[in-house]
Every structure is written in C-alpha cells, then in structure tokens.
Design a protein around this motif. Structure first.
Motif, short mmCIF file in Angstrom:
data_model
loop_
_atom_site.label_atom_id
_atom_site.label_comp_id
_atom_site.label_asym_id
_atom_site.label_seq_id
_atom_site.Cartn_x
_atom_site.Cartn_y
_atom_site.Cartn_z
N LEU A 276 -3.39 5.78 10.70
CA LEU A 276 -3.37 5.63 9.25
C LEU A 276 -3.96 4.29 8.84
CD1 LEU A 276 0.13 6.69 9.67
CD2 LEU A 276 -0.97 7.80 7.77
N SER A 277 -4.62 4.28 7.70
CA SER A 277 -5.13 3.03 7.14
C SER A 277 -4.04 2.36 6.31
CB SER A 277 -6.35 3.32 6.25
OG SER A 277 -5.94 4.05 5.11
N VAL A 278 -4.31 1.11 5.91
CA VAL A 278 -3.37 0.39 5.04
C VAL A 278 -3.18 1.15 3.73
CG1 VAL A 278 -3.13 -1.69 3.63
CG2 VAL A 278 -3.76 -1.89 6.03
N PRO B 63 2.24 -1.47 -3.11
CA PRO B 63 0.89 -1.99 -3.38
C PRO B 63 0.16 -2.26 -2.06
CG PRO B 63 2.56 -3.23 -4.60
CD PRO B 63 3.29 -2.38 -3.63
N GLU B 64 -1.14 -1.99 -2.04
CA GLU B 64 -1.92 -2.24 -0.83
C GLU B 64 -1.86 -3.70 -0.41
OE1 GLU B 64 -5.90 -0.68 -0.13
OE2 GLU B 64 -5.48 0.91 -1.58
N TRP C 176 2.01 -7.72 4.95
CA TRP C 176 2.98 -7.41 6.00
C TRP C 176 2.32 -7.11 7.34
CZ3 TRP C 176 6.56 -3.67 2.75
CH2 TRP C 176 7.29 -4.44 1.83
N LYS C 177 1.14 -6.49 7.31
CA LYS C 177 0.48 -6.14 8.58
C LYS C 177 0.11 -7.39 9.36
CE LYS C 177 -4.43 -6.07 7.67
NZ LYS C 177 -5.69 -5.39 7.70
N ASN C 178 -0.16 -8.50 8.66
CA ASN C 178 -0.44 -9.77 9.32
C ASN C 178 0.84 -10.50 9.69
OD1 ASN C 178 -3.25 -9.44 9.09
ND2 ASN C 178 -3.26 -10.31 7.05
N GLY D 129 -9.51 -6.11 12.98
CA GLY D 129 -10.10 -6.44 11.68
C GLY D 129 -10.08 -5.27 10.72
N ARG D 130 -11.25 -4.99 10.10
CA ARG D 130 -11.33 -3.92 9.11
C ARG D 130 -11.20 -2.54 9.73
NH1 ARG D 130 -12.86 -5.81 4.24
NH2 ARG D 130 -13.80 -7.88 4.13
N GLN D 131 -11.40 -2.44 11.04
CA GLN D 131 -11.28 -1.16 11.74
C GLN D 131 -9.84 -0.89 12.19
OE1 GLN D 131 -13.96 0.79 11.75
NE2 GLN D 131 -14.97 -0.90 10.67
N LYS D 132 -8.94 -1.79 11.90
CA LYS D 132 -7.57 -1.64 12.37
C LYS D 132 -6.89 -0.46 11.69
CE LYS D 132 -3.64 -4.54 13.56
NZ LYS D 132 -3.13 -5.91 13.52
N ARG D 133 -6.26 0.38 12.49
CA ARG D 133 -5.51 1.53 12.00
C ARG D 133 -4.15 1.53 12.67
NH1 ARG D 133 -8.98 1.01 9.03
NH2 ARG D 133 -10.49 2.51 8.19
N PHE D 134 -3.17 2.19 12.02
CA PHE D 134 -1.80 2.15 12.51
C PHE D 134 -1.36 3.53 12.99
CE2 PHE D 134 -2.33 -1.36 9.66
CZ PHE D 134 -1.73 -2.40 10.35
#
Length: 202
Positions: A7-9, A19-20, A26-28, A40-45
């Motif tokens: 999943l993306s942010v 809110p995004e 929080w992800k950081n 980076g921008r390709q990070k998914r959860f």
C-alpha cells in the motif's frame, strides 16, 4: 484491512481516515516498526503496517508522547531490520529519526574529536610552558584537568540540547495528534451541517 500486497501512503491515509501529511510524518518517525518494501518515493507498506499506523494514531489520540508510542511499538511489533528513515523533501533526515546509525556515528565522532583536541591542547600548553625542557608532571596533570573540564562542559551543553530537542519532538507529536483530531471534528461538523441543510430543503 485491504487484500492488496503493498500500500502507498495515500492508500493507508484513506483507509485510516487520516491526512496524508500525518502518515508521511509517521512513516519516518516510526520507520523501524513499519513493514515496508522499496526506498524513497517507491516505498510501499505491507498490509500489516496498517495495524501499526492505527496503533500510532490511537496512542497519540490518547495523549501519549512520541517516546511513549515508540516504547509501546517496541513491545508490540518487531523491529524491521531494513527500515532506515527516508530523507525529507529537503534531503535531510527527519528530526525524530530514532536509532539512525549515521546520526549516532556522527555524534560519537564529534565527541571523540573534541576529546582528542582538548587533550592535545592540554599537553601542548604544558610542553610550551616548560620551554622545551622535560615538562613537570604537575603541569601536565593541570593541563589534562583543564581539558577534562572543557570536555565536561561540552558534554553537559550537548545533553542539554539533546533534552531540549526531545521535548520539542514530543510537543510536535502532540500538536500533530491534535491537528488530526480537529480535522476529524471539522469533517463531522460539515457532514452534520450538510445533513441538516438537506433535511430542511426537502
């Protein structure tokens, strides 16, 4: 919970009604407990990260500090060995990147250099005061004591700044949680008013 593999942010924010910007923060802040893939921008959860984000949201809404949240996550969720806090848009690591090895090594290196410089200055001043002759042991001892005193002052100042930084991070986390609550209250109020308008106009 969604059946998607990653999943993306934005998707996590929608799923948890957050809110995004909050999820990005929080992800950081809590990266080491969030199962993820990519950088980076390709990070998914992974889907199980949604539970971790939900726990973070719940704890902050209950009034816990960021440090309390981190302690609770450490008890409830495993550490992600490959989780390194991603840089922000400005290219700098986030302020609250706990356990970031680069920051720890940088601080240790700076302290080591300061100790070496202070000890060197103490010995040099003792040698110079002796005029090239063999220095008196008491002069060397005095120089080392002065260097140790300077190191102690530097360490105390560093610890004071570190404590102030921790306090600021905790206040920021509380403010972030309060903003989330206010946004939710606003949405609920807007929905309530729209429902009232519809009921009056029909």
């Amino acid at each position: 919970m969604t059946g998607k593999k990653v999943l993306s942010v934005a998707e996590i924010a929608r799923e948890l009604d957050l809110p995004e910007s909050t999820v990005h923060y929080w992800k950081n802040r809590f990266a080491q407990h969030l199962p993820s893939v990519g950088r980076g921008r390709q990070k998914r959860f992974r889907p199980e990260a949604v539970d971790v984000f939900a726990a973070i949201s719940r704890l902050l809404k209950e009034g816990h500090t960021a440090r309390d949240v981190m302690d609770q996550l450490s008890r409830d969720y495993p550490l992600q060995a490959d989780a390194v806090p991603a840089p922000t848009d400005g290219g700098q690591p986030p302020l609250q990147a706990p356990g970031a090895m680069e920051q720890v090594m940088g601080m240790a290196s700076a302290i080591g250099l300061e100790i070496a410089r202070s000890v060197g200055e103490g010995i040099r001043s003792a040698l110079e005061s002796s005029g090239g002759a063999a220095p008196d042991v008491s002069d060397v001892r005095r120089g080392l004591e002065e260097a140790a005193s300077r190191i102690t002052v530097t360490m105390e100042e560093t610890e004071s700044l570190r404590a102030e930084n921790r306090a600021l991070r905790e206040k920021l986390a509380v403010m972030e949680a309060e903003m989330v609550r206010l946004r939710k209250d606003r949405r609920e109020m807007e929905k309530y008013l729209l429902d009232k308008i519809k009921s009056v106009s029909t």
